[in-house]
Structures are given as structure tokens and as C-alpha cells.
Design a protein around this motif. Structure first.
Motif, PDB file in Angstrom:
ATOM      1  N   PHE A  18      -1.441  -7.439   1.231  1.00  0.00           N
ATOM      2  CA  PHE A  18      -0.990  -7.734   2.595  1.00  0.00           C
ATOM      3  C   PHE A  18      -0.140  -9.007   2.632  1.00  0.00           C
ATOM      4  CE2 PHE A  18      -0.715  -8.422   7.151  1.00  0.00           C
ATOM      5  CZ  PHE A  18       0.398  -7.808   7.369  1.00  0.00           C
ATOM      6  N   SER A  19      -0.886 -10.186   2.250  1.00  0.00           N
ATOM      7  CA  SER A  19      -0.644 -11.572   2.329  1.00  0.00           C
ATOM      8  C   SER A  19       0.926 -11.661   1.388  1.00  0.00           C
ATOM      9  CB  SER A  19      -1.628 -12.306   1.904  1.00  0.00           C
ATOM     10  OG  SER A  19      -1.749 -12.025   0.498  1.00  0.00           O
ATOM     11  N   ALA A  20       1.174 -10.741   0.442  1.00  0.00           N
ATOM     12  CA  ALA A  20       2.436 -10.871  -0.426  1.00  0.00           C
ATOM     13  C   ALA A  20       3.502 -10.369   0.096  1.00  0.00           C
ATOM     14  CB  ALA A  20       1.760 -10.379  -1.824  1.00  0.00           C
ATOM     15  N   LEU A  21       3.393  -9.483   1.330  1.00  0.00           N
ATOM     16  CA  LEU A  21       4.316  -8.618   1.943  1.00  0.00           C
ATOM     17  C   LEU A  21       5.357  -9.688   2.308  1.00  0.00           C
ATOM     18  CD1 LEU A  21       2.684  -5.672   3.310  1.00  0.00           C
ATOM     19  CD2 LEU A  21       3.924  -5.737   1.114  1.00  0.00           C
ATOM     20  N   PRO A  22       6.870  -9.499   2.134  1.00  0.00           N
ATOM     21  CA  PRO A  22       7.659 -10.385   2.713  1.00  0.00           C
ATOM     22  C   PRO A  22       8.165  -9.925   4.235  1.00  0.00           C
ATOM     23  CG  PRO A  22       8.818  -9.027   1.067  1.00  0.00           C
ATOM     24  CD  PRO A  22       7.258  -8.796   0.973  1.00  0.00           C
TER      25      PRO A  22
ATOM     26  N   ALA B 116      -6.498   3.440   3.227  1.00  0.00           N
ATOM     27  CA  ALA B 116      -7.378   2.551   2.957  1.00  0.00           C
ATOM     28  C   ALA B 116      -7.510   1.337   3.446  1.00  0.00           C
ATOM     29  CB  ALA B 116      -8.217   2.648   1.652  1.00  0.00           C
ATOM     30  N   MET B 117      -7.865   0.799   4.605  1.00  0.00           N
ATOM     31  CA  MET B 117      -7.380  -0.499   4.899  1.00  0.00           C
ATOM     32  C   MET B 117      -8.538  -1.440   4.751  1.00  0.00           C
ATOM     33  SD  MET B 117      -5.389  -2.494   6.651  1.00  0.00           S
ATOM     34  CE  MET B 117      -4.223  -1.436   7.198  1.00  0.00           C
ATOM     35  N   ARG B 118      -8.424  -2.142   4.050  1.00  0.00           N
ATOM     36  CA  ARG B 118      -9.558  -3.389   3.456  1.00  0.00           C
ATOM     37  C   ARG B 118      -9.252  -4.857   3.870  1.00  0.00           C
ATOM     38  NH1 ARG B 118     -10.822  -0.932  -2.564  1.00  0.00           N
ATOM     39  NH2 ARG B 118     -11.319   1.167  -1.820  1.00  0.00           N
TER      40      ARG B 118
ATOM     41  N   ASP C  67      -7.251  -8.114   9.173  1.00  0.00           N
ATOM     42  CA  ASP C  67      -6.562  -7.844  10.292  1.00  0.00           C
ATOM     43  C   ASP C  67      -5.897  -6.570  10.535  1.00  0.00           C
ATOM     44  OD1 ASP C  67      -5.069  -8.298  12.759  1.00  0.00           O
ATOM     45  OD2 ASP C  67      -3.951 -10.150  11.942  1.00  0.00           O
ATOM     46  N   ALA C  68      -6.719  -5.656  10.297  1.00  0.00           N
ATOM     47  CA  ALA C  68      -6.413  -4.240  10.264  1.00  0.00           C
ATOM     48  C   ALA C  68      -5.357  -3.860  11.207  1.00  0.00           C
ATOM     49  CB  ALA C  68      -7.517  -3.246  10.258  1.00  0.00           C
ATOM     50  N   LYS C  69      -5.315  -4.304  12.609  1.00  0.00           N
ATOM     51  CA  LYS C  69      -4.346  -3.601  13.383  1.00  0.00           C
ATOM     52  C   LYS C  69      -3.099  -4.323  13.149  1.00  0.00           C
ATOM     53  CE  LYS C  69      -3.236  -3.712  18.247  1.00  0.00           C
ATOM     54  NZ  LYS C  69      -3.675  -4.075  19.713  1.00  0.00           N
ATOM     55  N   ARG C  70      -2.861  -5.678  12.898  1.00  0.00           N
ATOM     56  CA  ARG C  70      -1.547  -6.223  12.522  1.00  0.00           C
ATOM     57  C   ARG C  70      -0.903  -5.520  11.115  1.00  0.00           C
ATOM     58  NH1 ARG C  70      -0.243 -10.839   9.214  1.00  0.00           N
ATOM     59  NH2 ARG C  70       1.742 -11.901   9.841  1.00  0.00           N
ATOM     60  N   ALA C  71      -1.967  -5.374  10.357  1.00  0.00           N
ATOM     61  CA  ALA C  71      -1.659  -4.998   9.000  1.00  0.00           C
ATOM     62  C   ALA C  71      -1.077  -3.410   8.975  1.00  0.00           C
ATOM     63  CB  ALA C  71      -2.709  -4.931   7.866  1.00  0.00           C
TER      64      ALA C  71
ATOM     65  N   ASN D  46      -6.384   8.703  -6.920  1.00  0.00           N
ATOM     66  CA  ASN D  46      -5.813  10.090  -6.300  1.00  0.00           C
ATOM     67  C   ASN D  46      -4.944  10.172  -5.167  1.00  0.00           C
ATOM     68  OD1 ASN D  46      -4.977  12.926  -6.639  1.00  0.00           O
ATOM     69  ND2 ASN D  46      -6.706  13.700  -6.103  1.00  0.00           N
ATOM     70  N   GLY D  47      -3.788   9.363  -4.919  1.00  0.00           N
ATOM     71  CA  GLY D  47      -2.969   9.514  -3.715  1.00  0.00           C
ATOM     72  C   GLY D  47      -3.329   8.504  -2.540  1.00  0.00           C
ATOM     73  N   THR D  48      -4.170   7.479  -2.692  1.00  0.00           N
ATOM     74  CA  THR D  48      -4.585   6.512  -1.753  1.00  0.00           C
ATOM     75  C   THR D  48      -3.867   5.144  -1.730  1.00  0.00           C
ATOM     76  OG1 THR D  48      -6.698   7.461  -1.773  1.00  0.00           O
ATOM     77  CG2 THR D  48      -6.409   5.514  -0.572  1.00  0.00           C
ATOM     78  N   VAL D  49      -3.214   4.614  -0.703  1.00  0.00           N
ATOM     79  CA  VAL D  49      -2.657   3.418  -0.623  1.00  0.00           C
ATOM     80  C   VAL D  49      -3.921   2.536   0.049  1.00  0.00           C
ATOM     81  CG1 VAL D  49      -1.054   1.920   0.463  1.00  0.00           C
ATOM     82  CG2 VAL D  49      -0.401   4.491  -0.118  1.00  0.00           C
ATOM     83  N   VAL D  50      -4.133   1.535  -0.581  1.00  0.00           N
ATOM     84  CA  VAL D  50      -5.123   0.532  -0.219  1.00  0.00           C
ATOM     85  C   VAL D  50      -4.487  -0.776   0.097  1.00  0.00           C
ATOM     86  CG1 VAL D  50      -7.267  -0.550  -1.083  1.00  0.00           C
ATOM     87  CG2 VAL D  50      -6.713   1.575  -1.852  1.00  0.00           C
TER      88      VAL D  50
END
Length: 306
Positions: free
Chosen positions: A210-214, A245-247, A250-254, A300-304
């Protein structure tokens, strides 16, 4: 060759051993006040699906839904002129179109492109060990909402407009040189939804840093109020919660950022690490804000979201 089964960006139909047709259609409601710019954004958004399949656009047809009253013919002309400018930039030809009366203004294109049958790109080819490259900053939904609320600065409006009007043609051409395994564009389902498409269809797990996302300037300002969070964000998060899968701390902002519905967003590519680093360097040199945002892992199909 590509139909409804994978939920890909376009359909692909083989004509000969050397030519396959790429076919898509997309329409949007206005996201900016200026009619010419709206036409450009709508056209760029529609053309993007062809690039996401590894193709080049050949022909386009206008699809225009107009309210019976309240829209001057001159403004309609400006919308279509904006669209035509992007069709020309894509090297395609406008061959016609269709209009209907509708309570709300809607504009887009039906686009036909071509690709060699052996070079079709889909969302189903990501390989474990690949890295993920994103070619445009996120946040168009949030910044457009901020503008509608009258709280966006001129710089923020200019930034989101630049992103939305930029064709994905050059980015796709560059990525193809470096062995792309899977490709999609990031539009209405947000980064989460389109990443989930790659993860699910490829049978892998995508790890996104998440920290790398522009991010576009103004995203955090928009997040301060529920009124400037697009309605589509909740729909995206509800639809793809089972794949998320939120790891991140700052889960809400992400969540609100990866679920933000994009208009004419960038490409999300899965490709070997060496090629990815070289492609990003080349793209950045051409003024395209491409960055490495994650990796492809076994799963198998998850976005972490990390």
C-alpha cells in the motif's frame, strides 16, 4: 478466443492466423464540467480496454445518450470533438455512432481493435514470482467527488484531469516489450476489483504494498468527509470483500483507496521482475507515472494489501 468466462476487458475473436479482433464498449456520465474534456476522458476510458488486451485500436463509434432539454448543440459538438481528438491520438478512425434520448448525459465509444492471436494479453496469465506495475496514480473517484463538492484546488483538478485524459497506448506498448504475463486496466471496480480479477483468473495471490501506491494530490483531503467518498466505493468493497486480505495498519484508509472507482485509470501489469524494473524506468522517462506496487505469490484468488 476471449469471451464472457474470464470477465476480461474486451472480447477477442480470431479472424485469421495473424489477425484477431478486439471488441469493447464503455460509457460514462460526466466527471468534469468542460464538455470537450469530458469527451476526451470518455474516449480514453473506452480505448483503454483494447490496450489491456495487447491490441491497437482500429475503429470507433460514438455512443451518446442526451437529455431532451438543457444541453445546447454546441456543447454536444464539443463532447464529440473531445472524443474525436483521442480517437485520432490512438491512430484509430471514427466511423459513426448512435444517439438516443436519456434523462442523463452519457458518452462513450464502441471500439474495434486488432492483435496477433499469439500476443493476446488477458487477466489470466500472472505467474508466481512476477511483480506488479501500475501506470497511473489512484484516486480519480475521490478527487472528482472533491471537485463536485467545491473543495478541490486548481492543482488537484489539473492533476486528475491529466491522468484521466492520458491514453494507455504508450504504457501498453512499453510493457509488451518486457514480457507481460497478465494485463488489465483499472477502472470502475477500483484497484481491488481489477487486481482480484487477475488473482482469481490466474489462480495466484497478489501482494500489494500500500505504501508504494501512487496517489493523486487531494486524496487524503477527500477521505476526510463521507460526502466526498464515491458511492461506488462501498459497492466495490462489498463485492470483493471475499477476495481481500487486509494486513495494513490503516485498514480503513487503505480500503477506501483500493476500492475507489477509477475513471480512465492506468494499467495493472504482471511481469517478470527484471523486465518490470526496466519498463518502469523507461515509462518514467516518458512522463508516465509507473511504479512497482507488489508481487505475485502462490495462492488462489486473494488480494493481500500490506
Amino acid at each position: 478466443m476471449v469471451g464472457l468466462a474470464t470477465g476480461d476487458d474486451s472480447g477477442v475473436y480470431r479472424l485469421t492466423d495473424d489477425i484477431a479482433l478486439v471488441q469493447t464498449v464503455d460509457m460514462i456520465t460526466p466527471v468534469v464540467d468542460d464538455p470537450y474534456t469530458f469527451g476526451q476522458i470518455a474516449a480514453a476510458n473506452s480505448l483503454s480496454d483494447v490496450y489491456a488486451m495487447g491490441g491497437e485500436a482500429l475503429t470507433a463509434m460514438n455512443i451518446l445518450c442526451l437529455p431532451k432539454k438543457g444541453l445546447e448543440p454546441e456543447r454536444v459538438g464539443e463532447i464529440m470533438a473531445g472524443g474525436a481528438s483521442k480517437i485520432a491520438e490512438a491512430g484509430a478512425v471514427l466511423v459513426g455512432g448512435h444517439t438516443i434520448e436519456n434523462p442523463e448525459l452519457v458518452f462513450g465509444l464502441s471500439v474495434t481493435g486488432q492483435v496477433h492471436p499469439d500476443r493476446v494479453l488477458t487477466n489470466a496469465g500472472a505467474k508466481v514470482g512476477d511483480v506488479l506495475v501500475l501506470t497511473k496514480p489512484l484516486g480519480t473517484g475521490l478527487i472528482n467527488s472533491l471537485e463536485k463538492a467545491g473543495r478541490a484546488t486548481r492543482a488537484q483538478i489539473a492533476g486528475v484531469t491529466k491522468a484521466m485524459t492520458q491514453l494507455n497506448r504508450a504504457a501498453a506498448a512499453c510493457l509488451k516489450r518486457f514480457g507481460v504475463n497478465a494485463l488489465t486496466d483499472v477502472t470502475g471496480f477500483g484497484l481491488l476489483g481489477h487486481a482480484a480479477g487477475i488473482a482469481c483468473q490466474s489462480g495466484v495471490e497478489l501482494h500489494i504494498d500500500f505504501s508504494a501506491l501512487p496517489l493523486l494530490d487531494g486524496v487524503d483531503e477527500a477521505l476526510k468527509s463521507r460526502k466526498t467518498i464515491p458511492a461506488g466505493t462501498k459497492g466495490n468493497l462489498d463485492a470483493y470483500e471475499c477476495r481481500l486480505a487486509m494486513r495494513n495498519g490503516d485498514a480503513k484508509r487503505a480500503s477506501l483507496i483500493v476500492g475507489d472507482p477509477q475513471t480512465s485509470g492506468g494499467l495493472l501489469a504482471s511481469l517478470p521482475e527484471k523486465g518490470a524494473r526496466e519498463a518502469v524506468e523507461l515509462l518514467q522517462g516518458e512522463g508516465i507515472e509507473a511504479v512497482v506496487v507488489g508481487t505475485v505469490e502462490a495462492g488462489n484468488g486473494t488480494v493481500v494489501i500490506l
